[in-house]
Motif scaffolding. Structure first.
Motif, PDB file in Angstrom:
ATOM      1  N   LEU A 229      17.981 170.611  50.405  1.00  0.00           N
ATOM      2  CA  LEU A 229      18.178 169.793  50.486  1.00  0.00           C
ATOM      3  C   LEU A 229      17.486 168.972  51.880  1.00  0.00           C
ATOM      4  O   LEU A 229      17.344 167.859  52.584  1.00  0.00           O
TER       5      LEU A 229
ATOM      6  N   GLU B 271      15.874 165.351  52.525  1.00  0.00           N
ATOM      7  CA  GLU B 271      16.586 164.939  53.524  1.00  0.00           C
ATOM      8  C   GLU B 271      14.901 164.153  54.262  1.00  0.00           C
ATOM      9  O   GLU B 271      14.839 163.228  54.523  1.00  0.00           O
TER      10      GLU B 271
ATOM     11  N   GLU C 224      18.772 156.359  49.352  1.00  0.00           N
ATOM     12  CA  GLU C 224      20.048 156.566  50.163  1.00  0.00           C
ATOM     13  C   GLU C 224      21.606 156.055  49.371  1.00  0.00           C
ATOM     14  O   GLU C 224      22.185 156.991  48.193  1.00  0.00           O
TER      15      GLU C 224
ATOM     16  N   CYS D  46      10.356 162.058  46.063  1.00  0.00           N
ATOM     17  CA  CYS D  46      11.932 162.050  46.041  1.00  0.00           C
ATOM     18  C   CYS D  46      12.236 162.605  45.703  1.00  0.00           C
ATOM     19  O   CYS D  46      13.560 163.795  45.287  1.00  0.00           O
TER      20      CYS D  46
ATOM     21  N   LEU E  50      13.228 162.009  51.856  1.00  0.00           N
ATOM     22  CA  LEU E  50      13.687 160.510  52.115  1.00  0.00           C
ATOM     23  C   LEU E  50      13.564 159.941  52.987  1.00  0.00           C
ATOM     24  O   LEU E  50      13.724 158.555  53.315  1.00  0.00           O
ATOM     25  N   HIS E  51      13.970 160.721  54.758  1.00  0.00           N
ATOM     26  CA  HIS E  51      13.551 159.387  55.669  1.00  0.00           C
ATOM     27  C   HIS E  51      12.544 159.049  55.179  1.00  0.00           C
ATOM     28  O   HIS E  51      12.241 158.101  56.242  1.00  0.00           O
TER      29      HIS E  51
END
Length: 295
Positions: free
Chosen positions: A216, A220, A233, A261, A223-224
């Motif tokens: 995770l 993350e 998201e 992602c 994802l950012h």
């Protein structure tokens, strides 16, 4: 059924007044000492224990204050023993319901009392009947050891019930608590293998949770970097399983935009599924532990 006990007096007695249970104990009263210890180890109600004295044919309460009295030079006569037996029988018959009677005395007293108990259909047991005087302390020592073993077994059974009562939802948290609190005595409960299995399963479970946390974290970060608009998201917000991910009609277009992602997120879901499988294994192992505890 209520139980009452009658204990013979001891010949070696102190020269000062004391409660009966102390008055009749002493270094030279090994038989009576062992009887009193046997009473105490069973938590026998003090109000149901009586001492028998051939001096004036007395029935003395366990905690009753006893003044020093003369030591008999001769063995009690038969008529004196019969008179004492009748006093005991009268005491029994005055009780609300007939009790079970324990007799911790020699034949001089037990024989006439036995006859009266038989006549009135009162249940009884004569302890140490036929055992030589010098061997009676050993006889009671065996009874005390037997009672301690029974008590230990009862305590173990209560602890086993305590363990089963802790396992309500069959969760990893409950498994951890059982292992922490009862591993040292697992051999007493017959669950050594069960707890070893739980330890291994719990270790695997904790490792899989760490794997999910690490995955995770990586997802993350990615994802950012990739999701500047927050579109991905929002899409992933309610996706808790592969089924929920793939059933969404927008999955293919999202995959084309955020393939790397989304692959990380898919890996997280797979690892989370491993965690759930691990939880199920722990649940099954806890159920087996409960079954082992009630056998």
């Amino acid at each position: 059924m209520r139980r009452i006990a009658f204990i013979t007096e001891s010949s070696a007695r102190p020269d000062e007044a004391m409660p009966a249970h102390k008055f009749f104990q002493g270094t030279q009263s090994r038989w009576v000492n062992s009887v009193i210890k046997y009473m105490e180890i069973r938590d026998f109600p003090h109000e149901d224990i009586f001492f028998l004295s051939h001096y004036e044919q007395r029935v003395i309460g366990y905690k009753e204050l006893v003044e020093p009295y003369p030591k008999q030079k001769y063995h009690p006569r038969k008529n004196e023993a019969i008179e004492l037996a009748h006093k005991v029988m009268n005491l029994i018959l005055r009780m609300e319901s007939l009790p079970f009677v324990e007799i911790h005395a020699g034949r001089t007293f037990s024989d006439p009392l036995k006859q009266l108990l038989d006549e009135h259909n009162v249940s009884y047991r004569i302890y140490g009947s036929g055992i030589p005087l010098g061997s009676k302390p050993n006889y009671y020592g065996d009874l005390i050891e037997e009672e301690l073993n029974k008590r230990k077994l009862k305590e173990i059974q209560r602890e086993k019930w305590q363990i089963t009562s802790m396992i309500r939802l069959q969760t990893p948290q409950e498994a951890s608590e059982v292992i922490t609190n009862f591993s040292n005595n697992a051999h007493l409960y017959g669950i050594e293998r069960n707890l070893e299995e739980l330890k291994e399963l719990l270790g695997n479970y904790n490792q899989k949770r760490k794997d999910v946390k690490n995955a995770l974290g990586e997802m993350e970060l990615l994802l950012h970097e990739e999701d500047q608009t927050g579109e991905l998201e929002a899409f992933l917000q309610d996706k808790g399983s592969l089924a929920e991910l793939h059933v969404d009609s927008e999955f293919e277009s999202i995959k084309n935009k955020y393939g790397k992602c989304l692959a990380k997120f898919t890996l997280c879901l797979i690892k989370q599924s491993y965690v759930l499988q691990s939880e199920n294994k722990i649940s099954e192992a806890l159920l087996r532990t409960q079954i082992a505890l009630i056998k």
